[in-house]
Design an enzyme around this catalytic site. Structure first.
Site, PDB file in Angstrom:
ATOM      1  N   ASP A  62      61.593  55.674  80.967  1.00  0.00           N
ATOM      2  CA  ASP A  62      60.306  55.789  80.299  1.00  0.00           C
ATOM      3  C   ASP A  62      60.119  57.213  79.783  1.00  0.00           C
ATOM      4  O   ASP A  62      60.143  58.160  80.561  1.00  0.00           O
ATOM      5  CB  ASP A  62      59.213  55.445  81.327  1.00  0.00           C
ATOM      6  CG  ASP A  62      57.815  55.494  80.777  1.00  0.00           C
ATOM      7  OD1 ASP A  62      56.873  55.221  81.544  1.00  0.00           O
ATOM      8  OD2 ASP A  62      57.641  55.809  79.580  1.00  0.00           O
ATOM      9  N   HIS A 106      52.097  51.214  85.348  1.00  0.00           N
ATOM     10  CA  HIS A 106      52.663  52.519  85.731  1.00  0.00           C
ATOM     11  C   HIS A 106      51.506  53.398  86.185  1.00  0.00           C
ATOM     12  O   HIS A 106      50.741  53.900  85.351  1.00  0.00           O
ATOM     13  CB  HIS A 106      53.389  53.105  84.510  1.00  0.00           C
ATOM     14  CG  HIS A 106      53.999  54.444  84.740  1.00  0.00           C
ATOM     15  ND1 HIS A 106      54.503  55.187  83.685  1.00  0.00           N
ATOM     16  CD2 HIS A 106      54.209  55.171  85.858  1.00  0.00           C
ATOM     17  CE1 HIS A 106      54.989  56.328  84.170  1.00  0.00           C
ATOM     18  NE2 HIS A 106      54.828  56.340  85.483  1.00  0.00           N
ATOM     19  N   MET A 128      46.480  56.719  83.879  1.00  0.00           N
ATOM     20  CA  MET A 128      46.496  58.147  84.184  1.00  0.00           C
ATOM     21  C   MET A 128      45.107  58.584  84.654  1.00  0.00           C
ATOM     22  O   MET A 128      44.094  58.150  84.101  1.00  0.00           O
ATOM     23  CB  MET A 128      46.880  58.965  82.935  1.00  0.00           C
ATOM     24  CG  MET A 128      48.234  58.634  82.382  1.00  0.00           C
ATOM     25  SD  MET A 128      48.604  59.631  80.925  1.00  0.00           S
ATOM     26  CE  MET A 128      50.084  58.786  80.324  1.00  0.00           C
ATOM     27  N   MET A 148      50.075  56.620  87.186  1.00  0.00           N
ATOM     28  CA  MET A 148      50.272  58.071  87.198  1.00  0.00           C
ATOM     29  C   MET A 148      48.986  58.670  87.767  1.00  0.00           C
ATOM     30  O   MET A 148      48.169  59.275  87.036  1.00  0.00           O
ATOM     31  CB  MET A 148      50.583  58.583  85.781  1.00  0.00           C
ATOM     32  CG  MET A 148      51.958  58.161  85.311  1.00  0.00           C
ATOM     33  SD  MET A 148      52.206  58.332  83.557  1.00  0.00           S
ATOM     34  CE  MET A 148      51.551  56.746  82.987  1.00  0.00           C
ATOM     35  N   ASP A 205      50.052  52.199  80.967  1.00  0.00           N
ATOM     36  CA  ASP A 205      50.101  53.584  81.480  1.00  0.00           C
ATOM     37  C   ASP A 205      48.737  54.037  81.970  1.00  0.00           C
ATOM     38  O   ASP A 205      47.857  54.360  81.182  1.00  0.00           O
ATOM     39  CB  ASP A 205      50.607  54.539  80.377  1.00  0.00           C
ATOM     40  CG  ASP A 205      52.105  54.445  80.197  1.00  0.00           C
ATOM     41  OD1 ASP A 205      52.552  54.295  79.046  1.00  0.00           O
ATOM     42  OD2 ASP A 205      52.833  54.504  81.208  1.00  0.00           O
ATOM     43  N   HIS A 249      53.930  47.363  79.328  1.00  0.00           N
ATOM     44  CA  HIS A 249      53.927  48.517  80.244  1.00  0.00           C
ATOM     45  C   HIS A 249      52.597  49.232  80.054  1.00  0.00           C
ATOM     46  O   HIS A 249      52.303  49.744  78.967  1.00  0.00           O
ATOM     47  CB  HIS A 249      55.099  49.447  79.903  1.00  0.00           C
ATOM     48  CG  HIS A 249      55.186  50.681  80.723  1.00  0.00           C
ATOM     49  ND1 HIS A 249      55.853  50.744  81.930  1.00  0.00           N
ATOM     50  CD2 HIS A 249      54.710  51.930  80.492  1.00  0.00           C
ATOM     51  CE1 HIS A 249      55.781  51.982  82.404  1.00  0.00           C
ATOM     52  NE2 HIS A 249      55.088  52.727  81.550  1.00  0.00           N
ATOM     53  N   SER A 263      54.913  50.548  75.647  1.00  0.00           N
ATOM     54  CA  SER A 263      54.004  51.333  76.475  1.00  0.00           C
ATOM     55  C   SER A 263      52.629  51.338  75.825  1.00  0.00           C
ATOM     56  O   SER A 263      52.472  51.858  74.714  1.00  0.00           O
ATOM     57  CB  SER A 263      54.518  52.778  76.566  1.00  0.00           C
ATOM     58  OG  SER A 263      53.439  53.693  76.673  1.00  0.00           O
ATOM     59  N   MET A 270      61.808  58.733  84.936  1.00  0.00           N
ATOM     60  CA  MET A 270      61.072  59.300  83.814  1.00  0.00           C
ATOM     61  C   MET A 270      61.985  60.223  83.017  1.00  0.00           C
ATOM     62  O   MET A 270      62.666  61.093  83.587  1.00  0.00           O
ATOM     63  CB  MET A 270      59.852  60.073  84.299  1.00  0.00           C
ATOM     64  CG  MET A 270      58.750  59.219  84.926  1.00  0.00           C
ATOM     65  SD  MET A 270      58.054  57.982  83.815  1.00  0.00           S
ATOM     66  CE  MET A 270      57.261  59.022  82.588  1.00  0.00           C
TER      67      MET A 270
HETATM   68  O1  LIG Z   1      54.541  57.001  80.999  1.00  0.00           O
HETATM   69  C1  LIG Z   1      54.456  57.472  79.870  1.00  0.00           C
HETATM   70  C2  LIG Z   1      54.085  58.906  79.693  1.00  0.00           C
HETATM   71  O2  LIG Z   1      53.760  59.459  80.949  1.00  0.00           O
HETATM   72  C3  LIG Z   1      54.705  56.633  78.658  1.00  0.00           C
HETATM   73  O3  LIG Z   1      55.061  55.310  79.100  1.00  0.00           O
HETATM   74  C4  LIG Z   1      55.830  57.153  77.780  1.00  0.00           C
HETATM   75  O4  LIG Z   1      55.695  58.450  77.434  1.00  0.00           O
HETATM   76  C5  LIG Z   1      55.952  56.254  76.550  1.00  0.00           C
HETATM   77  O5  LIG Z   1      55.688  56.952  75.402  1.00  0.00           O
HETATM   78  P1  LIG Z   1      56.886  57.487  74.460  1.00  0.00           P
HETATM   79  O6  LIG Z   1      57.868  56.353  74.261  1.00  0.00           O
HETATM   80  O7  LIG Z   1      56.196  57.855  73.177  1.00  0.00           O
HETATM   81  O8  LIG Z   1      57.487  58.646  75.192  1.00  0.00           O
HETATM   82 CO   LIG Z   2      54.824  54.858  81.426  1.00  0.00          CO
END
Ligand SMILES: O=C(CO)[C@H](O)[C@H](O)COP(=O)(O)O
Ligand SMILES: [Co+2]
Length: 228
Positions: free
Chosen positions: A182, A77, A48, A79, A46, A44, A19, A148
């Site tokens: 995730d 991803h 946001m 968000m 992320d 991946h 990630s 999630m």
């Molecule tokens: O989508 C995510 C958070 O919204 C991240 O991909 C996820 O939290 C990865 O980090 P970790 O493995 O440290 O939890």
């Molecule tokens: Co993610």
């Protein structure tokens, strides 16, 4: 990658996806080189917006930067609120798979079809508190279902095992969709994720919080395969 790479990931499952959230954004080229040396098969990303989740990360320019740095499949991803308004821009930036949150759209199936029409793989994500019922009608349109195991928004959170039950439920409902998990996936939890049936395992802090990515990914892979 669009949808072709998804077939490769399915073949290779279980697959660990780093990630890109807690990485060193001041050295993306070096980070990608280190991840390639660790043998990762996809990234991946992320995204946001500070509205759908109480945090902000990056958008299309950083996706385009990763596209220039590697041919690895980019699993984006989203968000963000109103993701349907941005899927074309993320496809143009180089996204191969675009995953939207069911909580952020009115019509999940329609948005997944729109993503497919751009030639990308289409994923739908749900937070821990959102039941699988919320996506059951859209699953036939999805290439990927992201369960999630933390509330979307931050890396480094504690793993919520409710995602494991939801993985099993999705697999009972649909035998084709790739299942991704995730949040809080690490050496202690990854075995339970593959045992439950997860195909794609997103890992952030359990890789980027370690000094050596090669060792971290190798140990995570061993734990994932041992339990699958
Ligand atoms: O989508 C995510 C958070 O919204 C991240 O991909 C996820 O939290 C990865 O980090 P970790 O493995 O440290 O939890
Ligand atoms: Co993610």
């Amino acid at each position: 990658m669009s949808r072709d790479h998804l077939a490769q990931l399915r073949e290779a499952a279980p697959v660990i996806l780093p990630s890109l959230l807690l990485c060193d954004f001041g050295n993306l080229e070096r980070e990608v080189e280190r991840l390639l040396a660790a043998g990762v098969q996809a990234l991946h990303l992320d995204v946001m917006d500070g509205i759908f989740v109480p945090n902000m990360t990056y958008g299309m320019p950083i996706v385009a930067a990763f596209r220039k740095l590697t041919d690895l499949p980019l699993d984006v991803h989203l968000m963000i609120e109103k993701p349907e308004q941005y899927i074309r821009q993320f496809q143009q930036a180089g996204a191969d798979v675009i995953t939207i949150h069911a909580e952020a759209v009115d019509d999940v199936a329609s948005t997944l079809r729109d993503i497919h029409s751009l030639g990308c793989g289409a994923g739908v994500a749900i937070n821990p508190d959102t039941p699988v019922d919320a996506i059951v009608d859209a699953l036939p349109e999805a290439d990927l279902a992201l369960m999630m195991s933390v509330n979307a928004g931050f890396g480094g959170q504690a793993f919520n095992p409710i995602a494991l039950d939801k993985i099993r439920e999705v697999r009972r409902l649909n035998s084709d969709v790739l299942i991704e998990i995730d949040g809080g996936v690490n050496l202690d939890t990854i075995g339970r994720c593959t045992e439950a049936g997860a195909d794609l395992l997103v890992v952030g802090s359990a890789i980027f919080g370690k000094p050596d990515y090669i060792t971290a990914v190798r140990d995570l892979n061993s734990a994932a395969v041992a339990a699958s």
